[in-house]
Design a protein around this motif. Structure first.
Motif, PDB file in Angstrom:
ATOM      1  N   LYS A   1       0.749  -1.521   0.114  1.00  9.20           N
ATOM      2  CA  LYS A   1      -0.352  -0.612  -0.054  1.00  9.20           C
ATOM      3  C   LYS A   1       0.810   1.139   0.071  1.00  9.20           C
ATOM      4  O   LYS A   1       0.065   2.575  -1.183  1.00  9.20           O
ATOM      5  N   HIS A   2       1.940   1.152   1.034  1.00  4.48           N
ATOM      6  CA  HIS A   2       2.901   2.512   1.259  1.00  4.48           C
ATOM      7  C   HIS A   2       3.957   1.948  -0.239  1.00  4.48           C
ATOM      8  O   HIS A   2       4.401   3.578   0.174  1.00  4.48           O
ATOM      9  N   LYS A   3       4.366   1.533  -0.302  1.00  4.49           N
ATOM     10  CA  LYS A   3       5.238   1.232  -1.168  1.00  4.49           C
ATOM     11  C   LYS A   3       6.849   0.969  -0.590  1.00  4.49           C
ATOM     12  O   LYS A   3       7.924   1.657  -0.920  1.00  4.49           O
ATOM     13  N   LYS A   4       6.492   1.335   0.611  1.00  3.89           N
ATOM     14  CA  LYS A   4       7.732   1.433   1.904  1.00  3.89           C
ATOM     15  C   LYS A   4       7.768   0.212   2.903  1.00  3.89           C
ATOM     16  O   LYS A   4       6.394   0.341   3.366  1.00  3.89           O
ATOM     17  N   ILE A   5       8.190  -0.093   3.338  1.00  2.00           N
ATOM     18  CA  ILE A   5       8.444  -1.535   4.570  1.00  2.00           C
ATOM     19  C   ILE A   5       9.081  -0.583   6.067  1.00  2.00           C
ATOM     20  O   ILE A   5      10.212  -0.179   5.779  1.00  2.00           O
ATOM     21  N   ALA A   6       8.844  -0.440   6.532  1.00  2.00           N
ATOM     22  CA  ALA A   6       9.486   0.316   8.228  1.00  2.00           C
ATOM     23  C   ALA A   6      10.322  -0.582   8.830  1.00  2.00           C
ATOM     24  O   ALA A   6      10.410  -2.175   8.819  1.00  2.00           O
ATOM     25  N   SER A   7      11.223  -1.094   9.015  1.00  4.56           N
ATOM     26  CA  SER A   7      12.200  -1.378   9.879  1.00  4.56           C
ATOM     27  C   SER A   7      11.773  -2.951  10.778  1.00  4.56           C
ATOM     28  O   SER A   7      11.807  -3.794  10.209  1.00  4.56           O
ATOM     29  N   ILE A   8      10.660  -1.815  11.506  1.00  4.81           N
ATOM     30  CA  ILE A   8      10.292  -2.795  13.086  1.00  4.81           C
ATOM     31  C   ILE A   8       9.025  -4.115  12.503  1.00  4.81           C
ATOM     32  O   ILE A   8       9.088  -4.721  12.233  1.00  4.81           O
ATOM     33  N   ASP A   9       8.633  -3.767  11.517  1.00  9.79           N
ATOM     34  CA  ASP A   9       8.097  -4.000  10.202  1.00  9.79           C
ATOM     35  C   ASP A   9       8.297  -5.085   9.071  1.00  9.79           C
ATOM     36  O   ASP A   9       7.645  -6.682   9.865  1.00  9.79           O
ATOM     37  N   LEU A  10       9.422  -4.808   8.537  1.00 10.59           N
ATOM     38  CA  LEU A  10      10.835  -5.903   8.478  1.00 10.59           C
ATOM     39  C   LEU A  10      10.991  -6.856   9.051  1.00 10.59           C
ATOM     40  O   LEU A  10      11.064  -8.526   8.698  1.00 10.59           O
ATOM     41  N   ILE A  11      11.498  -6.704  10.442  1.00 12.39           N
ATOM     42  CA  ILE A  11      11.622  -7.941  11.286  1.00 12.39           C
ATOM     43  C   ILE A  11      10.874  -8.880  11.923  1.00 12.39           C
ATOM     44  O   ILE A  11      10.709  -9.942  12.132  1.00 12.39           O
ATOM     45  N   LEU A  12       9.550  -8.031  12.152  1.00 11.27           N
ATOM     46  CA  LEU A  12       8.758  -8.595  12.063  1.00 11.27           C
ATOM     47  C   LEU A  12       7.988 -10.302  11.422  1.00 11.27           C
ATOM     48  O   LEU A  12       7.705 -10.486  11.900  1.00 11.27           O
ATOM     49  N   THR A  13       8.505  -9.017   9.506  1.00  8.30           N
ATOM     50  CA  THR A  13       7.619 -10.217   9.050  1.00  8.30           C
ATOM     51  C   THR A  13       8.557 -10.909   9.310  1.00  8.30           C
ATOM     52  O   THR A  13       7.981 -12.702   8.383  1.00  8.30           O
ATOM     53  N   SER A  14      10.428 -10.929   8.601  1.00 11.89           N
ATOM     54  CA  SER A  14      10.825 -12.240   8.847  1.00 11.89           C
ATOM     55  C   SER A  14      10.688 -13.175   9.759  1.00 11.89           C
ATOM     56  O   SER A  14      11.200 -14.391   9.366  1.00 11.89           O
ATOM     57  N   LEU A  15      10.611 -12.542  11.204  1.00  9.55           N
ATOM     58  CA  LEU A  15      10.181 -13.331  11.899  1.00  9.55           C
ATOM     59  C   LEU A  15       8.957 -13.994  12.017  1.00  9.55           C
ATOM     60  O   LEU A  15       9.245 -15.785  12.670  1.00  9.55           O
ATOM     61  N   ALA A  16       8.141 -13.739  11.856  1.00 13.49           N
ATOM     62  CA  ALA A  16       7.317 -14.532  11.409  1.00 13.49           C
ATOM     63  C   ALA A  16       7.267 -15.491  10.265  1.00 13.49           C
ATOM     64  O   ALA A  16       6.346 -16.868  10.633  1.00 13.49           O
ATOM     65  N   ILE A  17       8.281 -14.962   9.331  1.00 11.97           N
ATOM     66  CA  ILE A  17       8.412 -16.288   7.921  1.00 11.97           C
ATOM     67  C   ILE A  17       9.196 -17.129   9.061  1.00 11.97           C
ATOM     68  O   ILE A  17       9.001 -18.534   8.477  1.00 11.97           O
ATOM     69  N   SER A  18      10.350 -17.191   9.468  1.00 13.31           N
ATOM     70  CA  SER A  18      10.578 -18.081   9.917  1.00 13.31           C
ATOM     71  C   SER A  18      10.229 -18.635  11.101  1.00 13.31           C
ATOM     72  O   SER A  18      10.611 -20.542  11.309  1.00 13.31           O
ATOM     73  N   ARG A  19       9.149 -18.238  11.817  1.00 11.81           N
ATOM     74  CA  ARG A  19       8.382 -19.054  12.732  1.00 11.81           C
ATOM     75  C   ARG A  19       7.556 -19.915  12.257  1.00 11.81           C
ATOM     76  O   ARG A  19       7.322 -20.922  12.470  1.00 11.81           O
ATOM     77  N   ILE A  20       7.471 -19.713  11.525  1.00 14.92           N
ATOM     78  CA  ILE A  20       5.482 -20.772   9.848  1.00 14.92           C
ATOM     79  C   ILE A  20       6.528 -21.070   9.764  1.00 14.92           C
ATOM     80  O   ILE A  20       6.371 -22.958   9.900  1.00 14.92           O
TER      81      ILE A  20
END
Length: 306
Positions: free
Chosen positions: A37-56
């Motif tokens: 939606k915003h064409k960019k990702i905040a650092s905290i969101d990038l960390i949370l997304t990476s963490l979510a993928i690793s835990r899945i």
């Protein structure tokens, strides 16, 4: 183990797995939609997304290993499948711990109030460094997991097939001890990121105490946004630390099961406890993150009125 006991344990594992998948998938989906939606990702969101993928990925590996052990134990006789499961479990375990540590460091640098030049320099550079740090964690985890593959030889796989016998030969005990020691040593490396997260938590406490004293001198009894941010970050970090301890103890139980006559029961109990960490921590992160909490409330209201 009786078939009824196996069924109960498998149902519990499936429930924990489903909870973890839903929580981590929700974190990843919300952040990805916001990224598009915003064409960019905040650092905290990038960390949370990476963490979510690793835990899945970690949840899938743990559940797969649990079901193979109970329903299709002969699959491990060939050895190739056992190598794959062990490698990816070690890999995703390291990734999950390192990404959670990155989250702890990010909270510390963004929220803590210190005026040391090195701290201020890291605080200024953290946003630009996050993608490289996450990539470095991935590369490190890939290479650090390779010894698990090389440690599974034909003699060890033969000994695994003898796991239900109490009169194991001395050679089998030696092979099992070597394999268990390799896995334990590799996972002892996760104590390094755990220690970094613990230090970040302690420094957050120190920063909060100093900030609270300053606020009491200015406006006694008031709670400002900085105090709320400190408390929220500390909750997220301490939940990871406590769940990590539970996960590591469960891992030790599963690893030590090589020397127990009832191997399947010990492994399944260990894996049920291990599933709690990546499943529960995602719920803590959703509750402590404003954007994720609001998104979960919107989804809850949508489901309630449909």
């Amino acid at each position: 183990m009786s078939s009824e006991g196996q069924s109960i344990l498998m149902l519990i594992a499936a429930g924990e797995f489903s909870l973890g998948i839903l929580g981590n998938a929700f974190i990843g989906l919300v952040n990805c939609v916001d990224w598009i939606k915003h064409k960019k990702i905040a650092s905290i969101d990038l960390i949370l997304t990476s963490l979510a993928i690793s835990r899945i990925s970690l949840l899938c590996i743990i559940l797969l290993d649990c079901y193979i052990l109970v329903l299709y134990p002969d699959v491990y006789t060939g050895g190739k499948q056992m190598r794959i499961i062990d490698y990816f479990w070690t890999l995703t375990n390291h990734l999950s711990v390192w990404f959670a540590t990155c989250l702890s460091i990010f909270y510390f640098l963004r929220i803590a109030n210190f005026f040391h030049p090195f701290f201020l320099w890291m605080k200024w550079r953290i946003d630009s460094a996050i993608p490289r740090i996450l990539l470095g964690c991935l590369v490190f985890s890939v290479f650090i997991s390779l010894p698990v593959i090389n440690n599974l030889d034909d003699d060890f796989r033969h000994c695994v097939m003898m796991k239900l016998k109490t009169n194991l030969s001395r050679r089998c005990r030696v092979h099992k001890a070597q394999h268990a020691s390799i896995k334990i040593r590799l996972n002892l490396l996760t104590l390094l990121p755990f220690s970094v997260s613990l230090i970040s938590f302690l420094l957050l406490i120190l920063s909060l105490c100093r900030h609270t004293r300053r606020m009491q001198l200015r406006a006694p009894g008031s709670r400002d946004p900085s105090t709320e941010a400190h408390v929220s970050a500390m909750k997220a970090v301490i939940s990871f630390l406590l769940l990590f301890i539970a996960y590591y103890l469960a891992y030790l139980v599963a690893t030590s099961s090589y020397f127990m006559p009832e191997t399947e029961l010990a492994v399944i109990v260990g894996e049920l406890i291990a599933l709690i960490c990546p499943s529960s921590h995602s719920l803590f992160l959703i509750l402590e993150n404003k954007k994720l909490r609001q998104a979960s409330l919107r989804v809850g209201l949508l489901l309630f009125f449909t």
